[in-house]
Write an enzyme that holds these catalytic residues in place. Sequence first.
Site, mmCIF file in Angstrom:
data_model
loop_
_atom_site.group_PDB
_atom_site.id
_atom_site.type_symbol
_atom_site.label_atom_id
_atom_site.label_comp_id
_atom_site.label_asym_id
_atom_site.label_seq_id
_atom_site.Cartn_x
_atom_site.Cartn_y
_atom_site.Cartn_z
ATOM 1 N N ILE A 496 0.510 -0.841 0.005
ATOM 2 C CA ILE A 496 -0.102 -0.239 -0.093
ATOM 3 C C ILE A 496 0.961 1.198 0.111
ATOM 4 O O ILE A 496 -0.137 2.054 -0.339
ATOM 5 C CB ILE A 496 -0.909 0.338 1.749
ATOM 6 C CG1 ILE A 496 -0.140 0.009 2.604
ATOM 7 C CG2 ILE A 496 -1.991 -1.169 0.830
ATOM 8 C CD1 ILE A 496 -1.259 0.227 4.098
ATOM 9 N N PHE A 501 12.368 3.965 3.500
ATOM 10 C CA PHE A 501 12.162 2.632 4.160
ATOM 11 C C PHE A 501 12.671 1.423 3.889
ATOM 12 O O PHE A 501 13.097 0.257 4.323
ATOM 13 C CB PHE A 501 11.767 3.045 5.754
ATOM 14 C CG PHE A 501 11.465 2.098 7.317
ATOM 15 C CD1 PHE A 501 12.632 3.028 8.021
ATOM 16 C CD2 PHE A 501 11.355 1.134 6.750
ATOM 17 C CE1 PHE A 501 12.756 1.516 8.803
ATOM 18 C CE2 PHE A 501 10.643 0.279 8.040
ATOM 19 C CZ PHE A 501 12.021 0.477 8.486
ATOM 20 N N ASP A 614 9.531 15.878 11.430
ATOM 21 C CA ASP A 614 9.207 15.166 9.533
ATOM 22 C C ASP A 614 7.494 15.362 9.882
ATOM 23 O O ASP A 614 7.163 13.956 9.028
ATOM 24 C CB ASP A 614 9.718 13.853 9.451
ATOM 25 C CG ASP A 614 9.740 13.510 7.796
ATOM 26 O OD1 ASP A 614 9.499 14.759 7.412
ATOM 27 O OD2 ASP A 614 10.135 12.921 7.693
#
Length: 831
Positions: A496, A501, A614
């Site tokens: 998805i 990462f 972030d």
Amino acid sequence: MGCFKFDLFIWVLSLLCLGLLCSGFVPADNYLIDCGSLANTTVGNRVFLADNLASKYLSSPKDVVANVSLKPITSFDDSPLYQTARIFPESSKYTFSISHSGRHWIRLYFYPFVFGSYDLSKAKFSISAQNFALLTDFSVQNTTLKEFSVNVTSDSLVITFTPSSNSFAFLNAIEVVSVPDQLITDDVSSGSEKFQGLMNQALETAWRVNMGGPIVSFENDTLWRTWVPDQSFLVNENLAKDFSNIAAVKYDVGLATEDIAPQTVYGTLTEMNSADNPNSNFNVTWEFTVDPGFQYLVRFHFCDVVSKSLNQLYFNVYVDSSNVAPDLDLSTMTINKLAVPYYLDIVTASIVRNKLRISIGPSAVNNAYPNAILNGLEIMKMNNSAGSLSGTNSVSFSNSSSKSNVGVIVGASVGSFIAVALAGVLFVLCRRRKRLADQGHSKTWSPFSMNGTNSHTMGSKYSYGTTASAASNYSYRFPFGVVQEATNNFDESWVIGIGGFGKVYKGTLNDGTKVAVKRGNPRSQQGLAEFRTEIEMLSQFRHRHLVSLIGYCDDKNEMILIYEYMENGTLKGHLYGSGHPSLSWKQRLEICIGSARGLHYLHTGYAKAVIHRDVKSANILLDENLMAKVADFGLSKTGPEIDQTHVSTAVKGSFGYLDPEYFRRQQLTEKSDVYSFGVVLFEVLCARPVIDPSLPREMVNLAEWAMKWQKKGQLEQIIDSTLAGKIRPDSLRKFGETAEKCLADYGVDRPSMGDVLWNLEYALQLQETEIPGDAEENSTNMIGELSPQINNYSNVDTNDSAVQFEVSSVDDLSGVSMSKVFSQLVKSEGR
Ligand SMILES: *[C@@H]1O[C@H](CO)[C@@H](O)[C@H](O)[C@H]1NC(C)=O
Ligand SMILES: *[C@@H]1O[C@H](CO)[C@@H](O)[C@H](O)[C@H]1NC(C)=O
Ligand SMILES: *[C@@H]1O[C@H](CO)[C@@H](O)[C@H](O)[C@H]1NC(C)=O
Ligand SMILES: *[C@@H]1O[C@H](CO)[C@@H](O)[C@H](O)[C@H]1NC(C)=O
Ligand SMILES: *[C@@H]1O[C@H](CO)[C@@H](O)[C@H](O)[C@H]1NC(C)=O
Ligand SMILES: *[C@@H]1O[C@H](CO)[C@@H](O)[C@H](O)[C@H]1NC(C)=O
Ligand SMILES: *[C@@H]1O[C@H](CO)[C@@H](O)[C@H](O)[C@H]1NC(C)=O
């Protein structure tokens, strides 16, 4: 999911030594050969293997073993290693098997003597390793030690010696030795396409200098490096002064380690010779010969052993004419400790001249006494795009006698090219370090790796509405098999999301709980650090508006995180680009309020603020009811009081959201999150990307563009067209003002997340109910009069009775209906 990370790493800082003193690195691969020697040679605490014992590494059709007796050894250059050599009349290679993949030193020793018919100074040859050309048509006039480092990922390293035509090659000694993984790491990515990170770079040490101190020989360096004194590089020695306090250096609080640089380097420095003149204003400058046409990794070593107290010293650091660390305040960098080693890396653009100038000079900040220091410096050449390190002007860093030509003032040659070359493309590389045992990550994992607890059923039982006590349960560790099963063996069609990462899969646990499974790319050091941070953060911070971690899996070196499944994906996806139906203004406000609560909790819900670092619309996820949850804590940081091992001032974040002050000052506060959140607010309002290069120039950056219209008072001109006519003007004005304040240039001028939350609540109220009376005036009053209250409110320590809520934990705070609280305050304060 929340892993689309496009990190802009800017300032780099080293971090953390989990142990106390990190000395005594033991290299996994350690090949030392004294070429041409019939016997082992001991140098310092190391034994270089006799040539005949090293023949298994060498394949050479024809070679000659040469030896010579030098005059008695008088300096460090006269190592016994130089007394013998091996001559290669034809192409030959060394092959070393590599047990630990990663960066390795390749050190090559050359001394040209005459042996029979061979005059080694006439030799001309090329050396390559791993497809990198280390030296091309190289010849040697003086004792030379060349030091390279390359990342070896295969199980062997081949070093090839190729004589130029009608010539031959030679070598006196060779070292191939593992480098600690954290010395030069890759968690460097940057906006420029030209530069992809350090892990694939071959590096050549051009200069390694101990400022203000003596030569530090390899025997006094845990990685057998040699550091030469700086005097001969000073452009004007009279402007510089040495200072030394080696004993004061404190590695134990954990920024840099002895492997980064030895104590003698950090304990000595060169500073401004300001002769007690408080009006001194000049730079101390060094000049180094370099090969033009290459980029360089410049590592500055600092350690403030000069100051008597914190925050006395502010200075600027220049590479050529670029200020790479404006108003550097070492006290901040070292978490408010003096005499703690700190280093800063930058990568230059391709160098144009054959000189590189390094300067330090005073900063005007805070009327500090003018001074500037530098303790050590390393200048490393990076391979060019052809994979070559060989230039026309190769310098040998070990031969101090050849440096006399360097310390010359080159008057007015600070040309515009340097500004052009450097101004744009200075990447400052971040280094966040955790000292991990070479392989055994799990050792340093401890709290999460409690073995035995077979806890994969935790997920569904786990409830997240409240502040679970921080360390109540670490048993979120899932066996790999369970994760495989949940994701249909990582079925590609279940993906998805894909991010820096790794991939994110949808999954279902065997009890039916839907989960999102984020699987990290294996063997990425950065990934590992973020993986750990994320687990540490999420297992301590539980909040309705923070995405919940259900578990993780670190079997088989996997880095898998398992989260609650967020049915509606990212906020970003609902704003533009994904074809979702557009959100109403009320829905958007509620989402902003939810995420503001999550962030407010992070900032205030724990003894020390946690800074997300972030914040962006891609990291705000929406559940099936469109309730917002903040995600992706991989970059989060807690403050030093909690745990020094989790502090970094590395500037990280995402383009378009990054706080310019953080960028400038490298000082991390909650207000950087507030800035990023302000950008999110405009993004929510305008439903466009924060950076959109396809737009006309003045529109590219949403923050700038929206601020321009906000300042003109015409924000409605640029709002999402689907919202046109649907936002009440008061609500829009309040929202715009709030976003504007978040984007204030200076953190101190920005509201706290608590203020933001209140103002958004107010904007929602203004949207939903007409506030009787002059709304405009009310709105202005709100800001003026509420803010102090709100500040007190979030500052639980103050026993200011103006606010009458007993707040047992900040999580409870977010449970209180803000609208109610708000209305009460309006009643008592507003008129
Ligand atoms: C140098 O070579 C000669 C023979 O060529 C040998 O007898 C001598 O031991 C060698 N010396 C060293 C230091 O290796
Ligand atoms: C030389 O060193 C190697 C490795 O340290 C060792 O195995 C060997 O026995 C040594 N040889 C001599 C002659 O000392
Ligand atoms: C080699 O060393 C000598 C003296 O040690 C020096 O005069 C000479 O300039 C050096 N040559 C080079 C090419 O560095
Ligand atoms: C070496 O390269 C590999 C793959 O290219 C990378 O995963 C690894 O992190 C690198 N190691 C270092 C120390 O840069
Ligand atoms: C190593 O450092 C110590 C202390 O600074 C010094 O006394 C010693 O001479 C150094 N050794 C070498 C080989 O430079
Ligand atoms: C220090 O050097 C920088 C870069 O060359 C220059 O911009 C600055 O003006 C210098 N400062 C002083 C006080 O000379
Ligand atoms: C250095 O070489 C690597 C591998 O060949 C390459 O990926 C990288 O782009 C090169 N560096 C530069 C600055 O061109």
